[in-house]
Design an enzyme around this catalytic site. Structure first.
Site, PDB file in Angstrom:
ATOM      1  N   THR A 133       0.822  -1.215   0.000  1.00  0.00           N
ATOM      2  CA  THR A 133       0.000   0.000   0.000  1.00  0.00           C
ATOM      3  C   THR A 133       0.857   1.267   0.000  1.00  0.00           C
ATOM      4  O   THR A 133       1.995   1.254   0.490  1.00  0.00           O
ATOM      5  CB  THR A 133      -0.906  -0.011   1.260  1.00  0.00           C
ATOM      6  OG1 THR A 133      -1.449   1.286   1.459  1.00  0.00           O
ATOM      7  CG2 THR A 133      -0.118  -0.349   2.519  1.00  0.00           C
ATOM      8  N   TYR A 159      -1.816  -0.388  11.015  1.00  0.00           N
ATOM      9  CA  TYR A 159      -1.950  -1.057   9.705  1.00  0.00           C
ATOM     10  C   TYR A 159      -0.737  -0.744   8.826  1.00  0.00           C
ATOM     11  O   TYR A 159      -0.061  -1.654   8.327  1.00  0.00           O
ATOM     12  CB  TYR A 159      -3.243  -0.614   9.007  1.00  0.00           C
ATOM     13  CG  TYR A 159      -3.259  -0.941   7.524  1.00  0.00           C
ATOM     14  CD1 TYR A 159      -3.246  -2.266   7.084  1.00  0.00           C
ATOM     15  CD2 TYR A 159      -3.286   0.081   6.547  1.00  0.00           C
ATOM     16  CE1 TYR A 159      -3.254  -2.576   5.720  1.00  0.00           C
ATOM     17  CE2 TYR A 159      -3.293  -0.228   5.196  1.00  0.00           C
ATOM     18  CZ  TYR A 159      -3.271  -1.548   4.787  1.00  0.00           C
ATOM     19  OH  TYR A 159      -3.265  -1.847   3.436  1.00  0.00           O
ATOM     20  N   LYS A 163       2.272  -3.209   7.413  1.00  0.00           N
ATOM     21  CA  LYS A 163       2.546  -3.416   5.984  1.00  0.00           C
ATOM     22  C   LYS A 163       3.988  -2.997   5.669  1.00  0.00           C
ATOM     23  O   LYS A 163       4.673  -3.643   4.862  1.00  0.00           O
ATOM     24  CB  LYS A 163       1.566  -2.609   5.126  1.00  0.00           C
ATOM     25  CG  LYS A 163       0.142  -3.123   5.122  1.00  0.00           C
ATOM     26  CD  LYS A 163      -0.025  -4.520   4.527  1.00  0.00           C
ATOM     27  CE  LYS A 163       0.205  -4.569   3.040  1.00  0.00           C
ATOM     28  NZ  LYS A 163      -0.123  -5.918   2.489  1.00  0.00           N
TER      29      LYS A 163
HETATM   30  P1  NAD Z   1      -9.407  -7.344   2.444  1.00  0.00           P
HETATM   31  O1  NAD Z   1      -9.375  -7.049   3.890  1.00  0.00           O
HETATM   32  O2  NAD Z   1     -10.662  -7.089   1.662  1.00  0.00           O
HETATM   33  O3  NAD Z   1      -9.067  -8.900   2.205  1.00  0.00           O
HETATM   34  C1  NAD Z   1      -8.017  -9.533   2.871  1.00  0.00           C
HETATM   35  C2  NAD Z   1      -8.175 -11.037   2.647  1.00  0.00           C
HETATM   36  O4  NAD Z   1      -7.088 -11.696   3.312  1.00  0.00           O
HETATM   37  C3  NAD Z   1      -9.468 -11.597   3.244  1.00  0.00           C
HETATM   38  O5  NAD Z   1     -10.076 -12.488   2.315  1.00  0.00           O
HETATM   39  C4  NAD Z   1      -9.000 -12.360   4.484  1.00  0.00           C
HETATM   40  O6  NAD Z   1      -9.812 -13.473   4.795  1.00  0.00           O
HETATM   41  C5  NAD Z   1      -7.601 -12.784   4.061  1.00  0.00           C
HETATM   42  N1  NAD Z   1      -6.699 -13.011   5.201  1.00  0.00           N
HETATM   43  C6  NAD Z   1      -6.537 -12.225   6.295  1.00  0.00           C
HETATM   44  N2  NAD Z   1      -5.633 -12.756   7.123  1.00  0.00           N
HETATM   45  C7  NAD Z   1      -5.199 -13.902   6.537  1.00  0.00           C
HETATM   46  C8  NAD Z   1      -4.244 -14.894   6.891  1.00  0.00           C
HETATM   47  N3  NAD Z   1      -3.568 -14.818   8.042  1.00  0.00           N
HETATM   48  N4  NAD Z   1      -4.048 -15.931   6.053  1.00  0.00           N
HETATM   49  C9  NAD Z   1      -4.750 -16.035   4.889  1.00  0.00           C
HETATM   50  N5  NAD Z   1      -5.666 -15.127   4.516  1.00  0.00           N
HETATM   51  C10 NAD Z   1      -5.887 -14.073   5.319  1.00  0.00           C
HETATM   52  O7  NAD Z   1      -8.179  -6.566   1.815  1.00  0.00           O
HETATM   53  P2  NAD Z   1      -8.021  -5.946   0.359  1.00  0.00           P
HETATM   54  O8  NAD Z   1      -8.572  -4.588   0.360  1.00  0.00           O
HETATM   55  O9  NAD Z   1      -8.476  -6.933  -0.638  1.00  0.00           O
HETATM   56  O10 NAD Z   1      -6.437  -5.810   0.306  1.00  0.00           O
HETATM   57  C11 NAD Z   1      -5.628  -6.849  -0.245  1.00  0.00           C
HETATM   58  C12 NAD Z   1      -4.169  -6.439  -0.153  1.00  0.00           C
HETATM   59  O11 NAD Z   1      -3.975  -5.227  -0.873  1.00  0.00           O
HETATM   60  C13 NAD Z   1      -3.700  -6.166   1.267  1.00  0.00           C
HETATM   61  O12 NAD Z   1      -2.391  -6.673   1.399  1.00  0.00           O
HETATM   62  C14 NAD Z   1      -3.717  -4.656   1.386  1.00  0.00           C
HETATM   63  O13 NAD Z   1      -2.753  -4.217   2.301  1.00  0.00           O
HETATM   64  C15 NAD Z   1      -3.369  -4.262  -0.023  1.00  0.00           C
HETATM   65  N6  NAD Z   1      -3.878  -2.948  -0.466  1.00  0.00           N
HETATM   66  C16 NAD Z   1      -5.199  -2.629  -0.302  1.00  0.00           C
HETATM   67  C17 NAD Z   1      -5.668  -1.401  -0.777  1.00  0.00           C
HETATM   68  C18 NAD Z   1      -7.120  -1.019  -0.662  1.00  0.00           C
HETATM   69  O14 NAD Z   1      -7.481   0.123  -0.973  1.00  0.00           O
HETATM   70  N7  NAD Z   1      -8.010  -1.917  -0.262  1.00  0.00           N
HETATM   71  C19 NAD Z   1      -4.782  -0.514  -1.387  1.00  0.00           C
HETATM   72  C20 NAD Z   1      -3.441  -0.882  -1.549  1.00  0.00           C
HETATM   73  C21 NAD Z   1      -3.011  -2.105  -1.089  1.00  0.00           C
END
Ligand code: NAD
Ligand code: TYD
Length: 354
Positions: A133, A159, A163
């Site tokens: 992120t 958070y 990360k």
């Molecule tokens: P989300 O919270 O919607 O989904 C996270 C998923 O990971 C869920 O399905 C959850 O069940 C699974 N999970 C959590 N802990 C786990 C574990 N210990 N083992 C296996 N699975 C596990 O998140 P998202 O928004 O889809 O984000 C996905 C990735 O992208 C993350 O790494 C986040 O940091 C990154 N990210 C998100 C955004 C955003 O705007 N949402 C932006 C940039 C980066």
């Protein structure tokens, strides 16, 4: 050929799996713990599709991950799994440390052992792609240039700190062990199947339920928004052509203050689903207490991925937000199941054999 992705039942991971299988015959092993944020209902269209192998489990479960790697021999591992909600990290940071730091560490260890045993072409072609992120870079002042890949790490929330730690581990595994890693740091995503705890889906869902639209502080915090499918295309491109050990910032050059986002959502709902009393949904906006330590501004300089990998987002903010609002209007069942918690029964009812 097979890829293993983690967190593929979450917002971005599920969109990635759906897009991947729409464009490729290559199977996906989807390892997801199914926390509150994991929703297999999002992947319902893949039921019976042999290219999607779902495994419920934790990235920190070394024996499980070792077994999956040994059995499926993926050519790449993409790590989406994380605890991802800043407000939850403020209330209870422990899960963020466990999954984002310890979990990523254990996953890296398992992948390192697997990669060490690969030979020849399989070893040379293997990739570990870490999805991260822009929040690791901290907060910008109004006149500061956007984050480049060289920006200092200055995470401000549990958070973003967790990360940041995971990014450092990924970097260290490349530097120390030569693990062929790639990291993407993306701005705020929005789009279909977004859990309604994050700003945009929360506003849509609350507006339709005649609830207050809670805007933190003065609503003038700036985020840089990218349609989720564009993030997915960037990840596919980095996987395909990214230089080993490199970091790629991903964003849509779309900085907007929160209040503008909320007003845009309201205006779209006014157009697409007018209220019976003909008043605007914006009358439901309610300014509430600010988030502690709230980062003021994020902005991504996506110049590197554009220059080196010729990646560009396909959606403008206007087209992407319209598609998003339309998706929520067209999928009231998905929303209702998330709100009632029924989506958590999906594994039992639909995936009895997994
Ligand atoms: P989300 O919270 O919607 O989904 C996270 C998923 O990971 C869920 O399905 C959850 O069940 C699974 N999970 C959590 N802990 C786990 C574990 N210990 N083992 C296996 N699975 C596990 O998140 P998202 O928004 O889809 O984000 C996905 C990735 O992208 C993350 O790494 C986040 O940091 C990154 N990210 C998100 C955004 C955003 O705007 N949402 C932006 C940039 C980066
Ligand atoms: P969010 O979607 O939680 O993403 P992040 O904190 O990772 O950027 O929040 C986006 C912005 O919207 C952020 O500045 C906090 C703000 N916000 C609100 O004003 N009200 C809300 O109810 C939520 C969830 C977020």
């Amino acid at each position: 050929m097979t890829i293993l992705i983690t967190g593929g039942a979450g917002f971005i991971g599920a969109n990635f799996v759906l897009d991947w299988l729409a464009q490729s015959s290559e199977a996906v092993i989807n390892l997801d713990k199914l926390t509150y944020a994991g929703n297999l209902e999002t992947l319902a269209s893949l039921q019976g599709d042999a290219r999607h192998i779902f495994v419920q489990g934790d990235i920190g479960d070394s024996a499980l991950v070792d077994g999956l790697l040994a059995r499926h021999r993926p050519r790449a591992v993409l790590n989406f799994a994380a605890e991802s909600h800043v407000d939850r990290s403020i209330h209870s940071p422990e899960d963020f440390i466990q999954t984002n730091i310890v979990g990523t560490f254990r996953l890296l260890e398992a992948v390192r052992a697997y990669w060490n045993e690969l030979e020849g072409e399989a070893k040379a072609a293997f990739r570990f792609l870490h999805v991260s992120t822009d929040e690791v870079y901290g907060s910008l002042g109004a006149a500061d240039p956007a984050f480049t890949e060289d920006h200092r790490y200055e995470p401000n929330s549990p958070y973003s700190a967790s990360k940041a730690a995971s990014d450092h581990l990924v970097r260290a595994y490349h530097h120390t062990y030569g693990l062929p890693v790639l990291t993407t740091n993306c701005s705020n995503n929005y789009g279909p199947c977004h859990f309604p705890e994050k700003l945009i889906p929360l506003m849509i869902v609350n507006a339709l339920a005649s609830k207050a639209l809670p805007v933190y502080g003065d609503g003038m915090q700036v985020r840089d928004w990218l349609y989720v499918k564009d993030h997915c295309s960037a990840i596919r491109r980095v996987l395909e052509a990214g230089r080993l050990g490199e970091v790629y910032n991903v964003g849509g050059w779309n900085e907007k203050p929160n209040i503008e986002i909320v007003n845009t959502v309201c205006a779209l709902l006014d157009e697409l689903r007018p209220k019976v009393d003909a008043r605007s949904y914006s009358t439901q906006i309610s300014y509430v207490k600010d988030r502690p330590g709230h980062d003021r501004r994020y902005a991504i300089d996506a110049g590197k991925i554009e220059r080196e990998l010729a990646w560009r987002p396909a959606e403008t903010f206007e087209s992407g937000i319209r598609k998003t609002v339309q998706w929520y209007l067209a999928n009231p069942e998905w929303v209702a199941h998330v709100q009632s918690g029924a989506y958590r029964d999906w594994v039992q009812t639909q995936y009895a054999s997994v």
